[in-house]
Enzyme design. Sequence first.
Site, short mmCIF file in Angstrom:
data_model
loop_
_atom_site.label_atom_id
_atom_site.label_comp_id
_atom_site.label_asym_id
_atom_site.label_seq_id
_atom_site.Cartn_x
_atom_site.Cartn_y
_atom_site.Cartn_z
N CYS A 1 0.81 -1.22 0.00
CA CYS A 1 0.00 0.00 0.00
C CYS A 1 0.84 1.27 0.00
O CYS A 1 0.31 2.37 -0.17
CB CYS A 1 -0.96 -0.01 1.19
N HIS B 1 -2.74 7.07 2.64
CA HIS B 1 -3.29 5.85 2.05
C HIS B 1 -4.67 5.64 2.67
O HIS B 1 -4.85 5.80 3.89
CB HIS B 1 -2.35 4.67 2.34
N ASN C 1 -10.08 0.07 0.63
CA ASN C 1 -8.63 0.14 0.54
C ASN C 1 -8.19 -0.43 -0.81
O ASN C 1 -8.32 -1.63 -1.05
CB ASN C 1 -8.04 -0.68 1.70
N1 COA Z 1 -18.15 -8.11 10.38
C1 COA Z 1 -18.62 -8.42 11.61
N2 COA Z 1 -17.80 -8.81 12.61
C2 COA Z 1 -16.48 -8.89 12.33
C3 COA Z 1 -15.95 -8.59 11.07
C4 COA Z 1 -16.86 -8.19 10.07
N3 COA Z 1 -16.47 -7.88 8.83
N4 COA Z 1 -14.62 -8.75 11.11
C5 COA Z 1 -14.30 -9.15 12.34
N5 COA Z 1 -15.42 -9.23 13.08
C6 COA Z 1 -15.57 -9.61 14.50
C7 COA Z 1 -14.45 -10.47 14.98
O1 COA Z 1 -14.70 -11.83 14.69
C8 COA Z 1 -14.50 -10.19 16.47
O2 COA Z 1 -15.53 -10.95 17.04
P1 COA Z 1 -15.37 -11.58 18.51
O3 COA Z 1 -15.18 -10.40 19.44
O4 COA Z 1 -16.64 -12.31 18.70
O5 COA Z 1 -14.16 -12.44 18.43
C9 COA Z 1 -14.91 -8.74 16.56
O6 COA Z 1 -15.49 -8.42 15.27
C10 COA Z 1 -13.76 -7.78 16.81
O7 COA Z 1 -12.71 -8.12 15.94
P2 COA Z 1 -11.37 -7.32 15.92
O8 COA Z 1 -10.47 -7.90 14.88
O9 COA Z 1 -10.86 -7.20 17.33
O10 COA Z 1 -11.90 -5.89 15.45
P3 COA Z 1 -11.13 -4.53 15.42
O11 COA Z 1 -11.82 -3.56 16.27
O12 COA Z 1 -9.66 -4.69 15.59
O13 COA Z 1 -11.37 -4.09 13.90
C11 COA Z 1 -10.29 -4.01 11.78
C12 COA Z 1 -10.90 -4.89 12.86
C13 COA Z 1 -9.80 -4.91 10.66
C14 COA Z 1 -11.37 -3.08 11.24
C15 COA Z 1 -9.13 -3.16 12.39
O14 COA Z 1 -8.27 -3.98 13.13
C16 COA Z 1 -8.34 -2.47 11.34
O15 COA Z 1 -8.85 -1.63 10.63
N6 COA Z 1 -7.04 -2.77 11.18
C17 COA Z 1 -6.22 -2.21 10.15
C18 COA Z 1 -6.51 -2.96 8.87
C19 COA Z 1 -5.93 -2.28 7.66
O16 COA Z 1 -6.14 -1.13 7.47
N7 COA Z 1 -5.22 -3.05 6.82
C20 COA Z 1 -4.62 -2.59 5.64
C21 COA Z 1 -3.51 -1.65 5.93
S1 COA Z 1 -2.64 -1.23 4.49
#
Ligand code: COA
Length: 326
Positions: free
Chosen positions: A112, A252, A282
């Site tokens: 990215c 980004h 993204n």
């Molecule tokens: N829909 C519904 N629930 C979802 C889900 C979705 N699409 N994706 C994950 N969950 C659930 C998980 O299973 C988890 O459930 P649980 O508590 O029962 O285990 C819960 O939501 C929380 O998951 P978690 O991974 O802790 O969420 P988070 O608050 O960290 O958010 C992201 C997840 C991916 C949105 C966040 O971590 C993020 O944005 N990270 C950066 C990702 C990114 O930008 N990547 C590219 C960079 S170049």
Amino acid sequence: MQHARIIGTGSYVPDNIMTNDDLAEIVDTSDEWISSRTGIKERRISKGESTSEMAYYAALKAIENANISAMDLDLIICATITPDSFMPSVACMVQERLGAKKAAAFDLSAACTGMIYAMVTSAMFIENGVYQKILVIGAETLSKVLNWNDRSTCVLFGDGAGAVVMSVSQSSRGGMIAHHLFSDGEKQSYLTLPSITLKNPYVQPETTDVPYILMKGQEVFKYAVRSIADNIKLLLSKAKMEKEDIQYIITHQANFRIIEHAAKISDISLDKFYVNLERYGNTSAASIGIALDEMNRKEIISAGDKIILVGFGGGMTSGAILMEWA
Ligand code: COA
């Protein structure tokens, strides 16, 4: 020293819109979850366009916007992690379609952060007088490397391409003022996309890697926020400028909450951060080029504006450019 500047922008996204509600029919998710955690409302998903096709369409628009001909190009760099093939490169495919017969062409892989790496590489050729006109493209078909059963990743990404034409700044004003590239291979496990598993007469693997994006979401989130804040601080110091001197910041486009947190810890108004991720998700190496093209065509940016571009992503990599729009 002569500066490199942007003389044209272009972008292309597939027509096909996939909303959060559409996704909720494929995986166990909801518009509420995706919107509140990421800010993303919809993304464009290819219904057949390849990375090289999208790159070509974005390139055509950038060349037209720059008011040059493809034959003027000395070099084409395409940043991508989703090329059509290992060989030939997307850049060579674009060169052929454009008829840019004079141009050298190669792909660059920095996930990215690809657009930032490619623009800085391009600036080196221009600042050293090697080349005059360079086409820089960021293009991705991420939909082909997503596990559409994995709700933690498939909701985040989209397809598209952004492009800029870079040239020598003719005046003392305008162009790149400062830039920096970072890599941190120790954090490579945060974001991965495996390639072909080694298999030959000497090696017979029991399992083969799946070519899907895998992610440690929370680690990536923290890395991204820190990267944006650190890159902005570093470039302001390199350019001997204050944050008040900057009109716009284009990061980004991964997650609105990442941008919100970065703005807060940098003590910079969120209004200065351009955001369009609600419409595209993204798009990896394409996102900064798409955002820049939107701002250019909507005449949001004008001559004399100081802009910071910041990328972060797999590798891990990050990088930034501080430029004056001319
Ligand atoms: N829909 C519904 N629930 C979802 C889900 C979705 N699409 N994706 C994950 N969950 C659930 C998980 O299973 C988890 O459930 P649980 O508590 O029962 O285990 C819960 O939501 C929380 O998951 P978690 O991974 O802790 O969420 P988070 O608050 O960290 O958010 C992201 C997840 C991916 C949105 C966040 O971590 C993020 O944005 N990270 C950066 C990702 C990114 O930008 N990547 C590219 C960079 S170049």
